[in-house]
Design a protein around this motif. Structure first.
Motif, PDB file in Angstrom:
ATOM      1  N   TYR A  23       0.797  -1.224   0.000  1.00 33.53           N
ATOM      2  CA  TYR A  23       0.000   0.000   0.000  1.00 33.53           C
ATOM      3  C   TYR A  23       0.832   1.278   0.000  1.00 33.53           C
ATOM      4  O   TYR A  23       0.292   2.367  -0.093  1.00 33.53           O
ATOM      5  N   ASN A  24       2.132   1.144   0.184  1.00 34.38           N
ATOM      6  CA  ASN A  24       3.046   2.286   0.313  1.00 34.38           C
ATOM      7  C   ASN A  24       2.846   3.009   1.647  1.00 34.38           C
ATOM      8  O   ASN A  24       3.337   4.097   1.853  1.00 34.38           O
ATOM      9  N   TYR A  25       2.060   2.412   2.509  1.00 34.52           N
ATOM     10  CA  TYR A  25       1.868   2.815   3.897  1.00 34.52           C
ATOM     11  C   TYR A  25       1.032   1.714   4.533  1.00 34.52           C
ATOM     12  O   TYR A  25       0.666   0.743   3.856  1.00 34.52           O
ATOM     13  N   ILE A  26       0.735   1.834   5.822  1.00 31.23           N
ATOM     14  CA  ILE A  26      -0.065   0.808   6.486  1.00 31.23           C
ATOM     15  C   ILE A  26      -1.427   1.411   6.841  1.00 31.23           C
ATOM     16  O   ILE A  26      -1.530   2.215   7.767  1.00 31.23           O
ATOM     17  N   PRO A  27      -2.456   1.025   6.087  1.00 36.06           N
ATOM     18  CA  PRO A  27      -3.798   1.559   6.364  1.00 36.06           C
ATOM     19  C   PRO A  27      -4.308   1.104   7.735  1.00 36.06           C
ATOM     20  O   PRO A  27      -4.037  -0.013   8.172  1.00 36.06           O
ATOM     21  N   LYS A  28      -5.052   1.983   8.385  1.00 36.93           N
ATOM     22  CA  LYS A  28      -5.591   1.694   9.722  1.00 36.93           C
ATOM     23  C   LYS A  28      -6.422   0.421   9.727  1.00 36.93           C
ATOM     24  O   LYS A  28      -6.321  -0.396  10.642  1.00 36.93           O
TER      25      LYS A  28
END
Length: 147
Positions: A23-28
């Motif tokens: 995701y290119n980050y970690i979604p909540k």
């Protein structure tokens, strides 16, 4: 995504890294799912995700710029590189451009002291940089207007 890992806490960091990569980050919502999958308190996952610099809870840009500010780079004017990036893209370290194309980070060392000052965009290293070189490099990524 999680089911390729056993439901064991020792795989937590690996799963977080996979989420970051996907995701290119970690979604909540993924943190919540992982908390349930591994039976780990959400607060522990949050602590891990904020402790490791390679992980982010905020979306990052398509192109991640890392500017070294270690000793060798610092004394060779890495600050001027940062200033040029900030002026060109309108972001400061820790920020992402509104269009989502760039994120800017500073790092303590990239292990390339011989070619200081150094910056990395995605996985490509650029060394012995000047401010004008930075502007030209950013143009190659579509991040600087031609004048």
């Amino acid at each position: 995504m999680f089911d390729k890992y056993p439901k064991e806490q020792r795989y937590t960091l690996s799963i977080l890294q996979d989420l970051q990569k996907e995701y290119n980050y970690i979604p909540k919502e993924k943190l919540i799912e992982l908390s349930e999958y591994l039976s780990i308190p959400l607060s522990k996952l949050y602590s891990m995700a904020t402790f490791y610099k390679a992980l982010s809870l905020k979306p990052k840009g398509k192109n991640i710029i890392k500017v070294c500010d270690g000793t060798a780079c610092h004394i060779r004017s890495s600050k001027s590189l940062l200033d040029e990036i900030e002026n060109t893209l309108g972001i400061k370290p820790g920020e992402t451009t509104k269009d989502g194309r760039f994120s800017l980070e500073t790092v303590n060392c990239l292990g390339s002291c011989a070619i200081a000052p150094v910056m990395v965009i995605n996985d490509k290293y650029y060394g012995k940089l000047t401010s004008s070189m930075v502007r030209e490099i950013l143009k190659g990524y579509g991040g600087a207007d031609d004048e």
